[in-house]
Design a protein around this motif. Structure first.
Motif, mmCIF file in Angstrom:
data_model
loop_
_atom_site.group_PDB
_atom_site.id
_atom_site.type_symbol
_atom_site.label_atom_id
_atom_site.label_comp_id
_atom_site.label_asym_id
_atom_site.label_seq_id
_atom_site.Cartn_x
_atom_site.Cartn_y
_atom_site.Cartn_z
ATOM 1 N N TYR A 194 0.841 -1.189 0.000
ATOM 2 C CA TYR A 194 0.000 0.000 0.000
ATOM 3 C C TYR A 194 0.884 1.250 0.000
ATOM 4 O O TYR A 194 1.848 1.331 0.758
ATOM 5 C CB TYR A 194 -0.876 0.065 1.259
ATOM 6 C CG TYR A 194 -1.743 -1.138 1.525
ATOM 7 C CD1 TYR A 194 -3.114 -1.121 1.267
ATOM 8 C CD2 TYR A 194 -1.199 -2.306 2.071
ATOM 9 C CE1 TYR A 194 -3.918 -2.219 1.537
ATOM 10 C CE2 TYR A 194 -1.987 -3.417 2.337
ATOM 11 C CZ TYR A 194 -3.349 -3.366 2.072
ATOM 12 O OH TYR A 194 -4.137 -4.459 2.340
ATOM 13 N N ARG A 230 -1.540 -1.301 -4.033
ATOM 14 C CA ARG A 230 -2.766 -0.521 -3.885
ATOM 15 C C ARG A 230 -2.400 0.914 -3.513
ATOM 16 O O ARG A 230 -1.446 1.160 -2.765
ATOM 17 C CB ARG A 230 -3.681 -1.107 -2.817
ATOM 18 C CG ARG A 230 -4.072 -2.554 -3.062
ATOM 19 C CD ARG A 230 -5.358 -2.903 -2.326
ATOM 20 N NE ARG A 230 -5.630 -4.328 -2.361
ATOM 21 C CZ ARG A 230 -6.036 -5.012 -3.427
ATOM 22 N NH1 ARG A 230 -6.182 -4.369 -4.575
ATOM 23 N NH2 ARG A 230 -6.271 -6.308 -3.364
ATOM 24 N N VAL A 250 -3.718 4.350 -1.680
ATOM 25 C CA VAL A 250 -4.674 4.896 -0.724
ATOM 26 C C VAL A 250 -4.850 6.383 -1.015
ATOM 27 O O VAL A 250 -3.874 7.143 -1.006
ATOM 28 C CB VAL A 250 -4.190 4.685 0.732
ATOM 29 C CG1 VAL A 250 -5.168 5.300 1.724
ATOM 30 C CG2 VAL A 250 -4.006 3.189 1.010
ATOM 31 N N GLU A 297 -9.993 4.026 4.628
ATOM 32 C CA GLU A 297 -9.669 3.310 3.395
ATOM 33 C C GLU A 297 -8.623 2.232 3.634
ATOM 34 O O GLU A 297 -8.680 1.155 3.036
ATOM 35 C CB GLU A 297 -9.181 4.273 2.307
ATOM 36 C CG GLU A 297 -8.967 3.582 0.968
ATOM 37 C CD GLU A 297 -8.748 4.550 -0.179
ATOM 38 O OE1 GLU A 297 -8.257 4.099 -1.230
ATOM 39 O OE2 GLU A 297 -9.076 5.735 -0.038
ATOM 40 N N ASN A 315 -9.309 -1.704 2.839
ATOM 41 C CA ASN A 315 -8.437 -2.484 1.962
ATOM 42 C C ASN A 315 -7.860 -3.694 2.661
ATOM 43 O O ASN A 315 -7.785 -4.793 2.077
ATOM 44 C CB ASN A 315 -7.290 -1.590 1.444
ATOM 45 C CG ASN A 315 -7.699 -0.754 0.252
ATOM 46 O OD1 ASN A 315 -8.236 -1.265 -0.723
ATOM 47 N ND2 ASN A 315 -7.448 0.542 0.327
ATOM 48 N N ASP A 330 -8.316 -7.570 1.626
ATOM 49 C CA ASP A 330 -7.174 -8.436 1.293
ATOM 50 C C ASP A 330 -7.085 -9.664 2.197
ATOM 51 O O ASP A 330 -6.639 -10.733 1.765
ATOM 52 C CB ASP A 330 -5.888 -7.635 1.362
ATOM 53 C CG ASP A 330 -5.768 -6.629 0.211
ATOM 54 O OD1 ASP A 330 -6.163 -6.981 -0.910
ATOM 55 O OD2 ASP A 330 -5.295 -5.492 0.440
#
Length: 225
Positions: A171, A198, A200, A214, A218, A222
């Motif tokens: 992330y 990913r 954010v 968020e 996530n 996951d």
């Protein structure tokens, strides 16, 4: 070795066979090394704005970096390098100049995140107590990282391409100062189908504080896969 094997001893002491492993910043760097060394123990690796993923060809040379720094910013660069060369840490500053550190920490928390007082206060208190602990990971940063935007002396990119076998999600905040290029290169490699990146929204390096909703959404997604 110190951090990876300390984590392994913790796992053994608690009798945990396999677990989800997540780490932020330096914790992400250590988490990746743990997952590569003990892959049978990690169900999935979550790296939140990890330091030290991307490899860089250029070598940091202090004199060259100083010349490239704007003349008005050079005094700050010199202070930064002095702190780095003397291996000063937030913990040592808090112990030697507690009043100054307290002032700077309050300004950082309130100014950096723009949070209301009822939210900023517990964050400030948590960080303040953290820096009262004995030095460990902070001290290690001077050996594991380079002063050039805290790049790793031993970057993860090639190591993860070769040795990382557990499913991994990385992330980054959409205005993160950690370099995500290496993570994207790994994600594009056809041999790494279980590696994802990913982004954010509305978050930088401290994405857990800047957009916790968020991040949590996530992570839950996951872990449910």
């Amino acid at each position: 070795d110190f951090f990876v094997e300390s984590l392994e001893k913790w796992r053994e002491a608690l009798g945990i066979e396999r677990f989800y492993l997540g780490g932020h910043s330096f914790g992400g760097y250590i988490g990746a090394h743990y997952a590569m060394r003990h892959p049978s123990r990690v169900k999935k690796l979550l790296m939140l704005s990890p330091v030290g993923v991307t490899k860089h060809e250029e070598v940091f040379v202090k004199e060259d970096a100083r010349k490239k720094t704007h003349i008005l910013v050079r005094p700050l660069f010199d202070v930064y390098m002095k702190f780095w060369d003397e291996q000063m840490t937030f913990t040592s500053i808090s112990q030697n100049s507690p009043m100054l550190f307290d002032f700077l920490l309050k300004r950082f928390v309130s100014g950096r995140f723009g949070l209301p007082k009822e939210v900023a206060t517990p964050i400030y208190e948590y960080l303040g107590e953290t820096f009262k602990l004995p030095e460990s990971s902070e001290k290690a940063l001077h050996y594991i990282l380079s002063p050039a935007r805290l790049r790793a002396r031993l970057p993860l990119e090639d190591l993860m391409l070769k040795y990382l076998t557990v499913p991994t999600v990385v992330y980054y905040g959409d205005h993160d100062w950690m370099d995500p290029v290496g993570a994207y290169r790994i994600a594009r490699d056809h041999k790494k189908p279980n590696f994802e990146v990913r982004v954010v929204k509305n978050a930088g390096h401290q994405l857990i504080i800047e957009n916790p909703e968020e991040v949590v959404k996530n992570i839950l997604f996951d872990l449910a896969e």
